[in-house]
Write a protein that holds these residues in place. Structure first.
Motif, PDB file in Angstrom:
ATOM      1  N   ALA A   1       4.383   1.898 -11.010  1.00 14.84           N
ATOM      2  CA  ALA A   1       4.281   0.648 -10.246  1.00 14.84           C
ATOM      3  C   ALA A   1       4.999   0.808  -8.910  1.00 14.84           C
ATOM      4  O   ALA A   1       4.539   0.342  -7.870  1.00 14.84           O
ATOM      5  N   HIS A   2       6.110   1.526  -8.951  1.00 14.66           N
ATOM      6  CA  HIS A   2       6.864   1.776  -7.732  1.00 14.66           C
ATOM      7  C   HIS A   2       6.067   2.635  -6.758  1.00 14.66           C
ATOM      8  O   HIS A   2       6.060   2.387  -5.557  1.00 14.66           O
ATOM      9  N   SER A   3       5.360   3.651  -7.275  1.00 14.53           N
ATOM     10  CA  SER A   3       4.594   4.501  -6.361  1.00 14.53           C
ATOM     11  C   SER A   3       3.383   3.753  -5.801  1.00 14.53           C
ATOM     12  O   SER A   3       2.989   3.987  -4.655  1.00 14.53           O
ATOM     13  N   ILE A   4       2.808   2.836  -6.572  1.00 14.61           N
ATOM     14  CA  ILE A   4       1.722   1.994  -6.040  1.00 14.61           C
ATOM     15  C   ILE A   4       2.258   1.160  -4.874  1.00 14.61           C
ATOM     16  O   ILE A   4       1.676   1.111  -3.800  1.00 14.61           O
ATOM     17  N   LEU A   5       3.396   0.534  -5.112  1.00 13.70           N
ATOM     18  CA  LEU A   5       4.008  -0.315  -4.087  1.00 13.70           C
ATOM     19  C   LEU A   5       4.280   0.484  -2.806  1.00 13.70           C
ATOM     20  O   LEU A   5       3.931   0.055  -1.702  1.00 13.70           O
ATOM     21  N   THR A   6       4.856   1.670  -2.966  1.00 16.72           N
ATOM     22  CA  THR A   6       5.168   2.519  -1.812  1.00 16.72           C
ATOM     23  C   THR A   6       3.896   2.897  -1.054  1.00 16.72           C
ATOM     24  O   THR A   6       3.841   2.812   0.174  1.00 16.72           O
ATOM     25  N   ASN A   7       2.862   3.304  -1.819  1.00 17.78           N
ATOM     26  CA  ASN A   7       1.589   3.667  -1.199  1.00 17.78           C
ATOM     27  C   ASN A   7       0.969   2.525  -0.416  1.00 17.78           C
ATOM     28  O   ASN A   7       0.490   2.709   0.702  1.00 17.78           O
ATOM     29  N   ILE A   8       0.968   1.343  -1.012  1.00 16.95           N
ATOM     30  CA  ILE A   8       0.343   0.193  -0.364  1.00 16.95           C
ATOM     31  C   ILE A   8       1.137  -0.217   0.880  1.00 16.95           C
ATOM     32  O   ILE A   8       0.556  -0.575   1.902  1.00 16.95           O
ATOM     33  N   LEU A   9       2.440  -0.114   0.789  1.00 17.05           N
ATOM     34  CA  LEU A   9       3.251  -0.450   1.968  1.00 17.05           C
ATOM     35  C   LEU A   9       2.950   0.509   3.122  1.00 17.05           C
ATOM     36  O   LEU A   9       2.886   0.103   4.275  1.00 17.05           O
ATOM     37  N   GLU A  10       2.716   1.795   2.781  1.00 17.09           N
ATOM     38  CA  GLU A  10       2.363   2.776   3.810  1.00 17.09           C
ATOM     39  C   GLU A  10       1.004   2.455   4.427  1.00 17.09           C
ATOM     40  O   GLU A  10       0.835   2.485   5.651  1.00 17.09           O
ATOM     41  N   VAL A  11       0.024   2.159   3.566  1.00 17.81           N
ATOM     42  CA  VAL A  11      -1.317   1.821   4.046  1.00 17.81           C
ATOM     43  C   VAL A  11      -1.246   0.572   4.931  1.00 17.81           C
ATOM     44  O   VAL A  11      -1.868   0.497   5.983  1.00 17.81           O
ATOM     45  N   ARG A  12      -0.446  -0.369   4.481  1.00 16.87           N
ATOM     46  CA  ARG A  12      -0.299  -1.625   5.212  1.00 16.87           C
ATOM     47  C   ARG A  12       0.231  -1.358   6.620  1.00 16.87           C
ATOM     48  O   ARG A  12      -0.274  -1.905   7.600  1.00 16.87           O
ATOM     49  N   ALA A  13       1.235  -0.490   6.702  1.00 16.48           N
ATOM     50  CA  ALA A  13       1.823  -0.171   8.006  1.00 16.48           C
ATOM     51  C   ALA A  13       0.838   0.607   8.875  1.00 16.48           C
ATOM     52  O   ALA A  13       0.648   0.283  10.049  1.00 16.48           O
TER      53      ALA A  13
END
Ligand SMILES: [Zn+2]
Length: 123
Positions: free
Chosen positions: A7-19
């Motif tokens: 779940a943490h790696s999903i969150l990190t990935n999405i935050l990167e995509v978002r940026a």
């Protein structure tokens, strides 16, 4: 609970995509989780609720689509969804089968508020 790590790696990935894509608001994250992936839908949802707090994804919803174990039979050319992993066609009992779904763990798409839903294979 290994769901917490993923779940943490999903969150990190999405935050990167978002940026990267300068997305203002992510409404939902659509995940495809195969029954053989080893991850529990409820546990993933619970973990995501916990870790998204105080991040830019606090209001995002995690939508999880569970993907059944699916065999493609080369003898009868039919696909079958099965409950438990087996390498025998439930229709014709042939062993000439291929596992075509059930192991996936992918972020299928993101729904954002100011554009079309986008596809993002980020895992
Ligand atoms: Zn068959």
């Amino acid at each position: 609970m290994h769901e917490l790590g993923v779940a943490h790696s999903i969150l990190t990935n999405i935050l990167e995509v978002r940026a990267q894509k300068k997305l203002t608001k992510i409404i939902s994250i659509n995940l495809r989780v195969g029954q053989l992936s080893g991850f529990q839908k409820e546990a993933l949802e619970t973990c995501f609720e916990i870790i998204k707090k105080d991040t830019e994804l606090e209001s995002a919803i995690l939508n999880i689509t569970e993907v059944p174990i699916t065999l493609m039979c080369k003898s009868c050319q039919k696909k079958s969804a099965i409950e438990q992993l087996s390498y025998q066609c439930p229709l014709c009992q042939s062993n000439d089968v291929e596992l075509v779904a059930g192991r996936e763990f992918t972020i299928d798409s993101l729904d954002v508020d100011d554009s079309q839903p986008m596809n993002n294979k980020v895992l």
